[in-house]
Design a protein around this motif. Structure first.
Motif, PDB file in Angstrom:
ATOM      1  N   ILE A  40       0.801  -1.224   0.000  1.00 43.84           N
ATOM      2  CA  ILE A  40       0.000   0.000   0.000  1.00 43.84           C
ATOM      3  C   ILE A  40       0.835   1.276   0.000  1.00 43.84           C
ATOM      4  CG2 ILE A  40      -1.983  -1.133   1.061  1.00 43.84           C
ATOM      5  CD1 ILE A  40      -1.177   0.294   3.718  1.00 43.84           C
ATOM      6  N   GLY A  41       2.151   1.127   0.033  1.00 40.08           N
ATOM      7  CA  GLY A  41       3.024   2.295   0.013  1.00 40.08           C
ATOM      8  C   GLY A  41       3.683   2.547   1.358  1.00 40.08           C
ATOM      9  N   ASN A  42       4.694   3.401   1.348  1.00 38.53           N
ATOM     10  CA  ASN A  42       5.432   3.759   2.558  1.00 38.53           C
ATOM     11  C   ASN A  42       6.067   2.563   3.268  1.00 38.53           C
ATOM     12  OD1 ASN A  42       4.847   6.556   2.321  1.00 38.53           O
ATOM     13  ND2 ASN A  42       2.811   6.150   3.155  1.00 38.53           N
ATOM     14  N   GLY A  43       6.436   1.538   2.489  1.00 37.70           N
ATOM     15  CA  GLY A  43       7.109   0.381   3.067  1.00 37.70           C
ATOM     16  C   GLY A  43       6.185  -0.597   3.771  1.00 37.70           C
TER      17      GLY A  43
ATOM     18  N   ASP B 243       8.934  -3.296   4.347  1.00 37.44           N
ATOM     19  CA  ASP B 243       9.524  -3.949   5.516  1.00 37.44           C
ATOM     20  C   ASP B 243       8.523  -4.160   6.655  1.00 37.44           C
ATOM     21  OD1 ASP B 243       9.326  -1.273   6.178  1.00 37.44           O
ATOM     22  OD2 ASP B 243      11.336  -1.120   7.039  1.00 37.44           O
ATOM     23  N   ILE B 244       7.280  -3.724   6.478  1.00 36.50           N
ATOM     24  CA  ILE B 244       6.214  -3.987   7.450  1.00 36.50           C
ATOM     25  C   ILE B 244       5.097  -4.733   6.726  1.00 36.50           C
ATOM     26  CG2 ILE B 244       4.486  -2.993   9.002  1.00 36.50           C
ATOM     27  CD1 ILE B 244       6.298  -0.525   9.284  1.00 36.50           C
ATOM     28  N   PHE B 245       4.781  -5.924   7.242  1.00 32.98           N
ATOM     29  CA  PHE B 245       3.760  -6.776   6.630  1.00 32.98           C
ATOM     30  C   PHE B 245       2.711  -7.125   7.674  1.00 32.98           C
ATOM     31  CE2 PHE B 245       7.785  -7.425   4.582  1.00 32.98           C
ATOM     32  CZ  PHE B 245       7.483  -7.425   3.232  1.00 32.98           C
ATOM     33  N   VAL B 246       1.450  -6.872   7.343  1.00 30.96           N
ATOM     34  CA  VAL B 246       0.346  -7.314   8.187  1.00 30.96           C
ATOM     35  C   VAL B 246      -0.537  -8.177   7.301  1.00 30.96           C
ATOM     36  CG1 VAL B 246      -1.590  -6.678   9.655  1.00 30.96           C
ATOM     37  CG2 VAL B 246       0.422  -5.195   9.556  1.00 30.96           C
TER      38      VAL B 246
ATOM     39  N   ILE C  36      -6.557  -1.449   9.856  1.00 33.73           N
ATOM     40  CA  ILE C  36      -5.107  -1.681   9.791  1.00 33.73           C
ATOM     41  C   ILE C  36      -4.436  -0.572   8.987  1.00 33.73           C
ATOM     42  CG2 ILE C  36      -3.326  -3.221   8.870  1.00 33.73           C
ATOM     43  CD1 ILE C  36      -5.284  -5.551   9.608  1.00 33.73           C
ATOM     44  N   ALA C  37      -5.029  -0.210   7.855  1.00 33.79           N
ATOM     45  CA  ALA C  37      -4.464   0.863   7.028  1.00 33.79           C
ATOM     46  C   ALA C  37      -4.431   2.177   7.804  1.00 33.79           C
ATOM     47  CB  ALA C  37      -5.267   1.014   5.740  1.00 33.79           C
ATOM     48  N   LYS C  38      -5.469   2.441   8.590  1.00 36.69           N
ATOM     49  CA  LYS C  38      -5.502   3.666   9.395  1.00 36.69           C
ATOM     50  C   LYS C  38      -4.394   3.638  10.446  1.00 36.69           C
ATOM     51  CE  LYS C  38      -8.432   6.519  12.273  1.00 36.69           C
ATOM     52  NZ  LYS C  38      -9.657   6.632  13.026  1.00 36.69           N
TER      53      LYS C  38
END
Length: 150
Positions: A59-62, A98-101, A120-122
């Motif tokens: 979604i962007g921003n890592g 580098d961050i995965f949910v 989660i996106a928020k």
């Protein structure tokens, strides 16, 4: 549903030394299998890959939120993982991730699934939270950070 409501400490992995999209998705599925015993790691991976074929969940921003729908289960499972180094993930902004949910949801819970993704996106739109996530050095520290996040 918030990430704090579904994430467990054993589904939290900090600073994992993986360097490919496929390896990361495989590791996520391996972790989730203990909470979804009716599905194999392979089946979980197929659900994530089917979603990725429709378009990257980067979604962007890592940050990426890979997610898959599953038949024959009634629970939602989340896996939170950070990697030592950012990994190419075909994100919408072309930045490495580098961050995965990851989320695994019952196939018939579309409405709940979308609200959980939004939540989660928020949470991950908060740059201060992301900075703290990236500084975590243990699974426990990462899990506690998310549990205390607003």
């Amino acid at each position: 549903m918030k990430l704090q409501d579904i994430l467990t400490e054993d589904c939290t992995s900090c600073a994992v030394p993986l360097s490919s999209k496929k390896k990361i998705l495989e590791q996520i599925c391996s972790i989730a299998t203990s909470h979804i015993p009716e599905h194999s790691t392979f089946e979980l991976l197929q659900s994530l890959l089917a979603r990725e074929k429709m378009g990257s969940t980067g979604i962007g921003n890592g940050i990426a939120i890979p997610h898959g729908r599953l038949t024959g289960t009634n629970q939602v499972v989340a896996v939170l993982m950070t990697t030592e180094q950012p990994v190419a993930f075909d994100a919408i902004d072309n930045r490495a991730v580098d961050i995965f949910v990851a989320l695994f949801v019952p196939e018939d819970c579309c409405k709940d699934h979308l609200s959980t993704l939004q939540s989660i996106a928020k949470l991950l739109s908060n740059k201060q939270i992301n900075k703290k996530i990236r500084k975590c050095t243990s699974n426990h520290e990462l899990y506690e950070l998310i549990n205390q996040a607003e």
